[in-house]
Scaffold this active site. Structure first.
Site, PDB file in Angstrom:
ATOM      1  CB  ALA A 228      57.619  15.292  16.630  1.00 39.89           C
TER       2      ALA A 228
ATOM      3  CD  GLU B  27      62.474  18.341  11.017  1.00 37.97           C
ATOM      4  OE1 GLU B  27      62.023  18.520   9.871  1.00 37.97           O
ATOM      5  OE2 GLU B  27      61.790  17.917  11.974  1.00 37.97           O
TER       6      GLU B  27
HETATM    7  N1  T1G Z   1      57.809  10.204  20.857  1.00 41.75           N
HETATM    8  C1  T1G Z   1      57.220   9.610  21.919  1.00 41.75           C
HETATM    9  N2  T1G Z   1      57.738   8.520  22.585  1.00 41.75           N
HETATM   10  C2  T1G Z   1      58.911   8.068  22.149  1.00 41.75           C
HETATM   11  C3  T1G Z   1      59.592   8.640  21.036  1.00 41.75           C
HETATM   12  C4  T1G Z   1      58.990   9.765  20.388  1.00 41.75           C
HETATM   13  N3  T1G Z   1      59.571  10.382  19.352  1.00 41.75           N
HETATM   14  N4  T1G Z   1      60.734   7.933  20.841  1.00 41.75           N
HETATM   15  C5  T1G Z   1      60.762   6.977  21.795  1.00 41.75           C
HETATM   16  N5  T1G Z   1      59.687   7.047  22.570  1.00 41.75           N
HETATM   17  C6  T1G Z   1      59.382   6.183  23.732  1.00 41.75           C
HETATM   18  C7  T1G Z   1      59.206   4.709  23.356  1.00 41.75           C
HETATM   19  O1  T1G Z   1      57.892   4.431  22.986  1.00 41.75           O
HETATM   20  C8  T1G Z   1      59.592   4.019  24.655  1.00 41.75           C
HETATM   21  O2  T1G Z   1      58.494   4.082  25.522  1.00 41.75           O
HETATM   22  C9  T1G Z   1      60.692   4.908  25.215  1.00 41.75           C
HETATM   23  O3  T1G Z   1      60.526   6.184  24.573  1.00 41.75           O
HETATM   24  C10 T1G Z   1      62.072   4.407  24.911  1.00 41.75           C
HETATM   25  O4  T1G Z   1      62.170   4.172  23.505  1.00 41.75           O
HETATM   26  C11 T1G Z   1      58.447  17.153  13.051  1.00 41.75           C
HETATM   27  C12 T1G Z   1      57.461  14.540  12.386  1.00 41.75           C
HETATM   28  C13 T1G Z   1      65.232   7.301  20.305  1.00 41.75           C
HETATM   29  C14 T1G Z   1      66.490   5.544  19.100  1.00 41.75           C
HETATM   30  O5  T1G Z   1      61.272   8.427  14.803  1.00 41.75           O
HETATM   31  O6  T1G Z   1      63.960   5.586  17.241  1.00 41.75           O
HETATM   32  O7  T1G Z   1      60.204  14.171  14.598  1.00 41.75           O
HETATM   33  O8  T1G Z   1      58.006   1.671  25.675  1.00 41.75           O
HETATM   34  O9  T1G Z   1      62.394   1.669  23.710  1.00 41.75           O
HETATM   35  O10 T1G Z   1      65.716   1.442  22.041  1.00 41.75           O
HETATM   36  O11 T1G Z   1      59.919  16.201  11.548  1.00 41.75           O
HETATM   37  O12 T1G Z   1      63.105   5.310  20.538  1.00 41.75           O
HETATM   38  O13 T1G Z   1      59.393   2.775  27.401  1.00 41.75           O
HETATM   39  O14 T1G Z   1      56.947   3.318  27.201  1.00 41.75           O
HETATM   40  O15 T1G Z   1      62.766   2.839  21.492  1.00 41.75           O
HETATM   41  O16 T1G Z   1      66.852   3.249  23.416  1.00 41.75           O
HETATM   42  C15 T1G Z   1      61.037  11.124  14.659  1.00 41.75           C
HETATM   43  C16 T1G Z   1      61.848   7.421  17.424  1.00 41.75           C
HETATM   44  C17 T1G Z   1      59.690  11.445  15.233  1.00 41.75           C
HETATM   45  C18 T1G Z   1      62.679   8.416  16.709  1.00 41.75           C
HETATM   46  C19 T1G Z   1      65.718   5.186  21.464  1.00 41.75           C
HETATM   47  N6  T1G Z   1      61.805  10.401  15.648  1.00 41.75           N
HETATM   48  N7  T1G Z   1      62.532   6.802  18.538  1.00 41.75           N
HETATM   49  O17 T1G Z   1      65.678   3.817  21.266  1.00 41.75           O
HETATM   50  O18 T1G Z   1      64.409   3.114  23.399  1.00 41.75           O
HETATM   51  S1  T1G Z   1      58.673  12.233  14.035  1.00 41.75           S
HETATM   52  C20 T1G Z   1      61.855   9.069  15.634  1.00 41.75           C
HETATM   53  C21 T1G Z   1      63.526   5.889  18.339  1.00 41.75           C
HETATM   54  C22 T1G Z   1      59.334  13.803  13.894  1.00 41.75           C
HETATM   55  C23 T1G Z   1      59.383  16.014  12.810  1.00 41.75           C
HETATM   56  C24 T1G Z   1      58.792  14.666  12.800  1.00 41.75           C
HETATM   57  C25 T1G Z   1      64.058   5.227  19.558  1.00 41.75           C
HETATM   58  C26 T1G Z   1      65.371   5.865  20.092  1.00 41.75           C
HETATM   59  P1  T1G Z   1      58.200   2.900  26.490  1.00 41.75           P
HETATM   60  P2  T1G Z   1      62.899   2.854  22.963  1.00 41.75           P
HETATM   61  P3  T1G Z   1      65.739   2.824  22.562  1.00 41.75           P
END
Ligand code: T1G
Ligand code: NAD
Length: 693
Positions: free
Chosen positions: A66, A108
């Site tokens: 998300a 999901e």
């Molecule tokens: N939403 C918004 N921005 C995101 C994002 C996300 N989910 N994931 C990453 N970014 C932005 C991050 O801030 C950065 O921005 C850029 O993307 C690159 O990320 C309904 C409730 C995917 C493994 O928890 O683990 O789904 O700093 O530097 O090292 O059930 O990002 O460049 O401006 O981390 O290559 C669940 C979160 C959400 C995954 C990539 N998903 N992301 O790692 O790059 S909750 C997560 C990560 C959800 C549902 C629920 C990692 C990555 P900027 P990065 P990276």
């Protein structure tokens, strides 16, 4: 390709409709992506020429979840559940084509599809718990139906993704494909159609749930196994309750239960803090005047000077990622002692099943011990970790200047000393930088990268990237006494020592911080780091600490001598020691301090408010780039509970006016040491926070 929304496109290729998500950087499920998926699936489903639908993502990854930036704001339609029901209910097969990381809402979405194919390097997981959340779009109901209850519990409560081959073994993906992912997924879809395979709806699966039905012990033993690492976090228990609902309730009721629990964690202060921290950690990597494309030196070989408490752990970090490392000691005996600790640490990890004996030997094989300084001549990075005494440090850096290769990065692990002065012992101060690791250095994730006055941008960029390479979280700080972490720790330590003389005991103070969420309190932490290290620093500064000095005079250096503020048994468990209480009472009376009962909330405020005030001074002096960097330092370096965001975020929750007013009250009694920092006063006047404007 027809653009459904600005981030989702639809094209029919032969008999397959291809839906492409393109929402850089990580294809998060922003509103326009959800809308694009909903409208795209509807169009493809209605297209009589399309016998199947393939869902694929452009860029470096499949949907990574998300859009976290949307949380805390009113939810914009369509909701994810509506989209997933549409996909699962489609009249033709929907195949998810996965590359990069299918995480959270991304997995999901894939679980709502009828089939999943993945590239060899794909990773799949539900890390929501790391954000203080839980998989809120059916992940807790669909995943256990595919991989089984135990595996689902481990993936959902742990948050770690699994690789494609493990996912294939667990039935989470149907095929691992090579080459062009979209083409392979289309071929797979055509095969499904040709073989008239059923539309596999995960919601209808029950076999793996039935295996756990009527066995509450499955959940009881899992709760027991994660109790220690999930202490204080709100989401893990709610994740478990969701999987219990999957086992005990029909699918739609399970989804309702998941929704209830999701809304509970979404509005929780813990998740607010953890979501803040997600972005704080990423901000810490950005240095305004050192662009991301600044050239860095390649690290092929490393060296560590000193094989004591820190040197050994630092060397392990390099060996753990396959970088050969040379450890230099003054004498064979000290070297053998240090390397023996390294071997013991690896064997302890192997005994816990986290390393194979081959891994242990491979890593030890990368660590070479010597008493010959010249042996470090081929190192690209040298980290010095010798005694915390300036003359010794400068002597070591003068020798490094003579033997290290021209473009080597010369780093010092000093906790408190002036890195500019250490650099002045060389003819290449531009290559000297602080890399301040935290004990135990092979475990703690933080590195304070200390930028000295003459440190070059390449040296800064190299230290930051080298730290990430050895799986650490680097935060850039300036030169001052104790940098950021230890400088704030000093404020907390001062108050802890005063509270002990005024009436509290080490175990009471430690319990207050333990209950707050720290892994241990200040006195147990002193015992772990070694009382002799801070004694050496105090003596160097001509400072005294009534109780700590007495303990050191008695040879009670902490865990390393079996006794410090606590007495330690063979199992390293800490036990309060009446001898220490006697020393404390004697010190209070010698200093003429009348002891009094002290309440826990006064202890908490006395320990944490001065830290926050010091954090404000650090920002005023530009020793830290931003307040959230201070929070990253405290969470990864000092065990500040992530579900409280960090000291500066926490201060905003408490209210800066409350803190400022308390400081002023204490200032009346004890003087300028409590004077609120200018930044704190200004933010109170402007009604702003450190991290929340
Ligand atoms: N939403 C918004 N921005 C995101 C994002 C996300 N989910 N994931 C990453 N970014 C932005 C991050 O801030 C950065 O921005 C850029 O993307 C690159 O990320 C309904 C409730 C995917 C493994 O928890 O683990 O789904 O700093 O530097 O090292 O059930 O990002 O460049 O401006 O981390 O290559 C669940 C979160 C959400 C995954 C990539 N998903 N992301 O790692 O790059 S909750 C997560 C990560 C959800 C549902 C629920 C990692 C990555 P900027 P990065 P990276
Ligand atoms: P330690 O006393 O355990 O180890 C220091 C080692 O350096 C000893 O083995 C000693 O033989 C060796 N040594 C001394 N002079 C040397 C020389 N000229 N050449 C090679 N080896 C030499 O100390 P430690 O706790 O590992 O601390 C090392 C440094 O790390 C200090 O600057 C300390 O402030 C810093 N530090 C310590 C901690 C901690 O928690 N212990 C945490 C962060 C940083």
């Amino acid at each position: 390709m027809t653009a459904i929304t600005r981030s989702v496109g639809l094209a029919r290729r032969g008999r397959v409709a291809v839906l492409t998500v393109d929402n850089p950087p990580v294809n998060a499920l922003s509103q326009h992506v959800r809308q694009g998926l909903r409208d795209g699936v509807k169009q493809a489903a209605a297209d009589a020429e399309a016998a199947a639908i393939v869902l694929v993502c452009a860029g470096r990854t499949f949907i990574a979840g998300a859009d976290i930036t949307e949380f805390g704001k009113p939810l914009a339609e369509p909701g994810l559940h509506e989209v997933l029901d549409l996909i699962e209910g489609a009249p033709k097969p929907v195949v998810a084509a996965i590359h990069g990381t299918a995480l959270g809402g991304g997995l999901e979405v894939a679980l709502a599809c009828h089939y999943r194919v993945a590239g060899k390097t794909a990773r799949l997981g539900l890390p929501e718990v790391r954000l203080g959340l839980l998989p809120g779009a059916g992940g807790t109901q669909r995943l256990p139906r595919v991989v089984g209850v135990e595996k689902a519990l481990a993936m959902i409560v742990g948050g770690d993704p699994i690789g494609a081959s493990e996912a294939l073994k667990d039935g989470l993906v149907d095929e691992i494909v090579d080459g062009d992912l979209t083409a392979a997924a289309m071929a797979f879809a055509e095969k499904i159609v040709a073989e008239r395979r059923p539309l596999k709806k995960i919601r209808d699966l029950d076999e793996k749930l039935a295996a756990a039905r009527g066995k509450p012990e499955v959940f009881a033993s899992f709760r027991k196994s994660v109790a220690r690492q999930t202490r204080g976090f709100r989401a893990p228990e709610r994740c478990i309750q969701c999987v219990e609902a999957a086992v005990n309730l029909p699918f739609d009721r399970g989804i309702e239960r998941e929704r209830e629990l999701f809304l509970d964690v979404l509005s929780s202060p813990e998740s607010k803090a953890q979501r803040y921290f997600f972005f704080a950690e990423r901000e810490a990597a950005k240095i305004p005047d050192v662009p991301a494309d600044t050239p860095v030196r390649e690290i092929r070989a490393a060296a560590v000077i000193g094989a004591g408490t820190m040197g050994g752990g630092i060397a392990m970090n390099f060996a753990n990622v396959g970088i050969p490392v040379t450890v230099v000691e003054v004498a064979r005996e000290a070297l053998d002692r240090g390397l023996a600790v390294v071997r013991k640490n690896y064997e302890t990890t192997a005994a816990k099943g986290r390393l194979t004996s081959q891994d242990v030997e491979k890593r030890l094989g990368l660590i070479r011990g010597t008493t010959e300084f010249a042996a470090i001549a081929d190192a690209d990075i040298v980290v010095e970790a010798v005694f915390e005494e300036m003359p010794i440090k400068k002597q070591v850096f003068a020798r490094l200047d003579a033997v290290a290769k021209a473009d080597a990065l010369l780093a010092t692990n000093t906790s408190t000393l002036d890195v500019d002065e250490i650099a002045s012992a060389t003819a290449r101060p531009e290559s000297v930088i602080g890399m301040h690791f935290f004990s135990p250095a092979n475990v703690m994730r933080l590195v304070e990268v200390v930028r000295a006055a003459k440190t070059s941008k390449t040296a800064v960029a190299t230290a930051m990237s080298a730290s990430r390479r050895i799986q650490k979280v680097p935060v850039l700080v300036g030169v001052c006494f104790g940098f950021v972490g230890n400088r704030m720790l000093e404020e907390r330590g001062r108050e802890a020592d005063k509270l002990v003389l005024e009436g509290a005991l080490p175990q009471q103070i430690d319990k207050v911080l333990y209950d707050f969420g720290f892994p241990m309190g200040p006195f147990a932490m002193h015992d772990l780091a070694g009382l002799d290290v801070s004694w050496r620093i105090r003596k160097g500064l001509g400072k005294k600490s009534a109780v700590a000095d007495r303990l050191c005079e008695l040879g009670r250096f902490g865990q390393k001598t079996g006794a410090g503020y606590y007495r330690y048994g063979a199992d390293r468990a800490a036990a309060p020691d009446p001898e220490v209480e006697r020393i404390i009472l004697e010190a209070s009376s010698r200093l003429g301090i009348e002891r009094r009962p002290i309440a826990d909330d006064e202890i908490l405020a006395r320990l944490l408010y001065p830290m926050v005030n010091e954090g404000a001074k650090i920002l005023d002096e530009k020793i830290a780039i931003r307040a959230s960097d201070i929070d990253v330092i405290w969470v990864y370096g000092y065990g500040w509970p992530m579900y409280r965001g960090g000291p500066m975020f926490w201060a905003d929750q408490v209210g800066l006016r409350t803190i400022r007013d308390k400081l002023l009250e204490w200032q009346k009694h004890e003087g300028a040491v409590w004077k609120p920092a200018p930044r704190l006063e200004r933010l109170v006047a402007e009604g702003k926070g450190f991290v929340q404007s």
